[in-house]
Design a protein around this motif. Structure first.
Motif, PDB file in Angstrom:
ATOM      1  N   GLY A 224       4.731  -1.381   0.899  1.00 61.22           N
ATOM      2  CA  GLY A 224       4.049  -2.081  -0.179  1.00 61.22           C
ATOM      3  C   GLY A 224       4.994  -2.811  -1.098  1.00 61.22           C
ATOM      4  O   GLY A 224       4.728  -3.941  -1.525  1.00 61.22           O
ATOM      5  N   THR A 225       6.117  -2.201  -1.419  1.00 60.57           N
ATOM      6  CA  THR A 225       7.096  -2.834  -2.309  1.00 60.57           C
ATOM      7  C   THR A 225       8.160  -3.598  -1.537  1.00 60.57           C
ATOM      8  O   THR A 225       8.949  -4.326  -2.134  1.00 60.57           O
ATOM      9  CB  THR A 225       7.783  -1.776  -3.187  1.00 60.57           C
ATOM     10  N   ASP A 281       1.742  -0.027  -4.277  1.00 60.67           N
ATOM     11  CA  ASP A 281       1.983  -1.352  -4.857  1.00 60.67           C
ATOM     12  C   ASP A 281       3.220  -1.355  -5.730  1.00 60.67           C
ATOM     13  O   ASP A 281       3.847  -2.399  -5.936  1.00 60.67           O
ATOM     14  CB  ASP A 281       0.750  -1.849  -5.620  1.00 60.67           C
ATOM     15  N   ASP A 322       0.403   5.928  -7.252  1.00 64.99           N
ATOM     16  CA  ASP A 322      -0.617   5.003  -6.781  1.00 64.99           C
ATOM     17  C   ASP A 322      -1.781   5.817  -6.220  1.00 64.99           C
ATOM     18  O   ASP A 322      -1.602   6.599  -5.282  1.00 64.99           O
ATOM     19  CB  ASP A 322      -0.021   4.098  -5.694  1.00 64.99           C
ATOM     20  N   GLN A 329      -7.410   1.911  -0.218  1.00 61.87           N
ATOM     21  CA  GLN A 329      -6.653   0.743  -0.673  1.00 61.87           C
ATOM     22  C   GLN A 329      -7.554  -0.458  -0.926  1.00 61.87           C
ATOM     23  O   GLN A 329      -7.115  -1.611  -0.877  1.00 61.87           O
ATOM     24  CB  GLN A 329      -5.570   0.367   0.364  1.00 61.87           C
ATOM     25  N   ALA A 332      -6.992  -2.022  -6.633  1.00 62.64           N
ATOM     26  CA  ALA A 332      -5.859  -1.454  -7.366  1.00 62.64           C
ATOM     27  C   ALA A 332      -6.321  -0.308  -8.256  1.00 62.64           C
ATOM     28  O   ALA A 332      -7.263  -0.458  -9.040  1.00 62.64           O
ATOM     29  CB  ALA A 332      -5.194  -2.531  -8.206  1.00 62.64           C
ATOM     30  N   ASN A 380      -3.906  -3.928 -11.442  1.00 66.85           N
ATOM     31  CA  ASN A 380      -2.755  -4.819 -11.555  1.00 66.85           C
ATOM     32  C   ASN A 380      -3.279  -6.226 -11.798  1.00 66.85           C
ATOM     33  O   ASN A 380      -4.434  -6.544 -11.518  1.00 66.85           O
ATOM     34  CB  ASN A 380      -1.816  -4.739 -10.345  1.00 66.85           C
TER      35      ASN A 380
END
Length: 756
Positions: A224-225, A281, A322, A329, A332, A380
């Motif tokens: 994700g990052t 995220d 998260d 998913q 957010a 987010n």
């Protein structure tokens, strides 16, 4: 030192054998080919391990260095009947004798108390708990079974004691230890430790300073990052201890310590995304910063020693996770929680000098803790913009502050009467009261984001525009108060000087729990469970018999303990299904029965064989229909501990040439599989829990080779020799995408030690 010399073979096994004393109780120095005597303070007085009617495992600093143990990793392997449930750095719980409903313990105090000297550091529920450095400690003691009489409400199934090293005013001393390792994935591990002991006034005043730094690159990638090796760890800190002994009767010990532990992301992964892959995220953060201040004063009266210990602790923890896995998913959804703890502990005890028919101790204990937590549930900005949601001051759709205040006050005492030098009985009693209360602070707000995001993303019904914001008023929760007693009774018998048998019965409990969201109704499904105010204390009683002894002229040591535990009013975590809100409550009961053993043998000069193991059966045996519905438990459900676990360590020491010793060792550890939770869905009777799973049954191997010169030691090691990647932890809840923890990848490294 990395390598224990032949005359200190007692340290090599990872647990603590005892040596029989002569009838006059005079201590004997162990020969090079025999197991030596170990002194512990598990009963708040110095005693031979063999004479303590408790299952105790002790590790010296030499043990820790040789095994490469720098924190909680490795302690469970050295202790029979204990497993470490490690979700990520600073987010772990010990389980002893199968007394746990899952390895996570959300909202609950751990069933094993962790003490850093006199400070209990394991009373934080499901938040981060500092994983402290274990360099330059005097000793580690792991007491199994309830320890409520001497160690209070947190020691339901045991107590881990980390005892730091005193300064020495008789002379200068210093040491350093460097550990450099390389994982099979190429990640570098760096660990640096140092100690200096400075006598300020000969034989009267000394200062001991310890420092450490760890930088360990990770092995889990966050898709994700976009970060490789995301779960790197940076940890550093130290302590300073000043000891003043102006007379033979009085001493004053002042300590300051601080440790900062910053893992850069979580270590759990999602196997569906590939091995060692997770998805969030933003990084999950379980970070800790703890500062401790302690003042301990001792005065030796004629016939008894008075000790007063005062500890203040200031703790900051981050719990950023998260939660989008709750809804696959789809949108957010995350929690950023900042916590601040302020803890004060005072213990005063008077302990009689040994000798004669009576040994006794009396004392008082006071504990006060305030925990402030700021909760921020966030979306987010990208998702808010995509859905057209407006009206929030920032990306947080729910913000509020809480604080919790808890107290414990108790008086305790223990009395031992010796009918003969070889037969004695001990009785201990602790009576105390606990209370806990939660408060919601003014200034918070909530919104209808979660409901609108759920329908927009899951059912395709978008509703753009301003979100409805509702202020959260200040509130005072119900104060939970309880009082009661814990007791311990034991009888010990030495049929021969080298063997001690004992029988004991002991009780333990945990304090009541208050729920942060008490009384709250689900905004998604109003028919879902209304969060209760909390959980009352749970309690257990432990029946145990054991034998400790040594044979063959002190070349074989062994101990064995059999136990049966009756656990009632079990504190459990439940999850509200609609919005994943967690809360604590109570259910009926369970039992745990098993056997633990430790053995160490010196079959030939230079050789040491150490073996420990445990077999356990623990399951729910008392449950109402309503309790089953809210907890997901069923009659006969296994508790969260392995049926079998153990380790075998073989060590060989030899002299290369005069003054140069070598040491080689191989250790094999096995942990059986165990469930991660109860099998059904809380709040949905008879519906299997989608996240129910079991850990793997796994076995891994470590190997070491070291050479010790006069002051200098060099060693090489391999951890997880065959690169076993078994699952050791399974998170019981669906709110996270990555729920599985694995054995750390194979690591090859060197350790270099120096003693000045």
């Amino acid at each position: 030192m990395l390598l224990a010399s032949a005359c200190a073979l007692v340290h090599l096994a990872g647990f603590t054998p005892g040596q029989a004393l002569a009838q006059d109780q005079q201590q004997q120095e162990p020969e090079a080919d025999e197991v030596g005597e170990v002194i512990v303070t598990a009963t708040r007085r110095e005693e031979r391990l063999q004479d303590v009617p408790i299952s105790v495992t002790s590790l010296s600093q030499d043990d820790l260095n040789e095994r490469g143990i720098v924190n909680y990793d490795g302690l469970a392997i050295a202790t029979p009947g204990v497993v470490l449930n490690r979700a990520s750095a600073n987010f772990n719980n010990f389980t002893a004798r199968g007394i746990a409903t899952n390895g996570y313990g959300a909202n609950l105090q751990s069933t094993v108390a962790i003490y850093l000297d006199e400070l209990p550091i394991s009373s934080n529920g499901n938040s981060t708990i500092l994983d402290p450095s274990l360099y330059d400690v005097e000793r580690i003691e792991f007491l199994r079974g309830p320890q409520g009489t001497l160690f209070g409400s947190g020691s339901l199934a045991g107590a881990l004691r980390i005892l730091t090293h005193d300064p020495d005013a008789s002379g200068f001393d210093a040491s350093a230890l460097v550990d450099l390792g390389l994982m099979s994935e190429g990640s570098l591990r760096q660990r640096y430790n140092g100690m200096v002991n400075i006598p300020l006034i000969d034989n009267e005043l000394a200062l001991r300073v310890v420092g450490f730094s760890r930088h360990e690159e990770g092995w889990v990638d966050n898709a994700g990052t976009g970060t490789e090796n995301a779960n790197s760890l940076v940890q550093y800190g130290g302590r300073a201890i000043l000891l003043w002994e102006p007379t033979d009767r009085f001493s004053a010990r002042l300590m300051y310590s601080r440790e900062i532990s910053n893992p850069r992301d979580g270590s759990m992964e999602n196997p569906l995304r590939g091995e060692d892959v997770r998805f969030t995220d933003r990084p999950d953060l379980f970070q800790s910063d703890m500062a401790n201040y302690n003042a301990t004063f001792d005065y030796q009266f004629d016939g008894a020693r008075l000790t007063s210990s005062s500890t203040f602790s200031d703790y900051t923890g981050l719990f950023y996770v998260d939660l989008a896995g709750t809804y696959g998913q789809a949108f957010a959804f995350a929690l950023d929680a900042d916590a601040w703890d302020s803890t004060f502990v005072q213990e005063t005890r008077l302990v009689s000098d040994p000798g004669g028919r009576f040994d006794w101790s009396v004392g008082g204990f006071y504990f006060r803790k305030r925990r402030d937590v700021d909760y921020g549930y966030r979306s987010n900005q990208a998702y808010l913009s995509a859905q057209g949601f407006t009206g929030l001051p920032d990306e947080y759709y729910n913000r509020f502050g809480t604080h919790f205040i808890s107290h414990e006050i108790a008086a305790f005492g223990q009395l031992t009467y010796r009918f003969t030098p070889d037969f004695w009985v001990t009785a201990g009693l602790r009576y105390g009261s606990t209370d806990a209360q939660g408060f919601t602070e003014a200034g918070g707000y909530n919104s209808d984001y979660l409901t609108r995001a759920y329908f927009a993303s899951v059912f395709g019904f978008p509703s753009p525009g301003p979100l409805t914001i509702v202020p959260i008023a200040a509130a005072e929760g119900v104060k939970a108060e309880e009082s009661g007693e814990s007791f311990r009774l034991s009888a010990s018998w030495r049929p021969v000087p080298s063997v001690t048998a004992y029988a004991a019965v002991a009780t333990g409990f945990r304090p009541p729990i208050v729920n942060a969201f008490a009384g709250r109704v689900s905004t998604i499904d109003p028919t879902d469970i209304v969060i209760p105010y909390g959980a009352t204390s749970d309690n257990l009683i432990n029946y145990e018999v054991g034998v400790k002894g040594n044979w063959f002229n002190h070349r074989l040591f062994a101990n064995v303990a059999l136990y049966y535990i009756d656990w009632n009013d079990i504190q459990v975590q439940a999850n509200r299904v609609s919005d994943a809100v967690q809360f604590a409550t109570n259910i009926g009961g369970a039992f745990s029965r098993g056997i633990e053993f430790e053995a160490m043998a010196i079959p030939a000069d230079g050789w040491t064989i150490a073996l420990n193991g445990a077999f356990n059966q623990a399951e729910v045996d008392d449950l109402t229909t309503q309790e089953a519905a809210i907890s997901g438990a069923i009659l006969g459900a296994r508790l969260a501990g392995p049926r079998a676990s153990g380790s075998l360590r073989v060590t060989y020491d030899w002299e290369i040439q005069p003054g140069i010793m070598a040491n080689a060792s191989v250790a094999v550890a096995h942990v059986g599989s165990f469930p991660n939770s109860f099998p059904n869905t809380p709040g949905r009777p008879l519906i299997p829990l989608p996240t129910y799973d079991e850990t793997d049954s796994y076995t891994f191997v470590n190997a070491n080779l070291a050479v010790a010169f006069d002051q200098f030691t060099v060693g090489a090691y391999v951890e997880n020799l065959f690169n076993d990647r078994s699952v050791t932890y399974v998170h019981p809840e669906a709110f996270i995408d990555a729920r599985y923890g694995r054995v750390r990848p194979r690591t090859v490294g060197v350790r270099i030690g120096y003693e000045f």
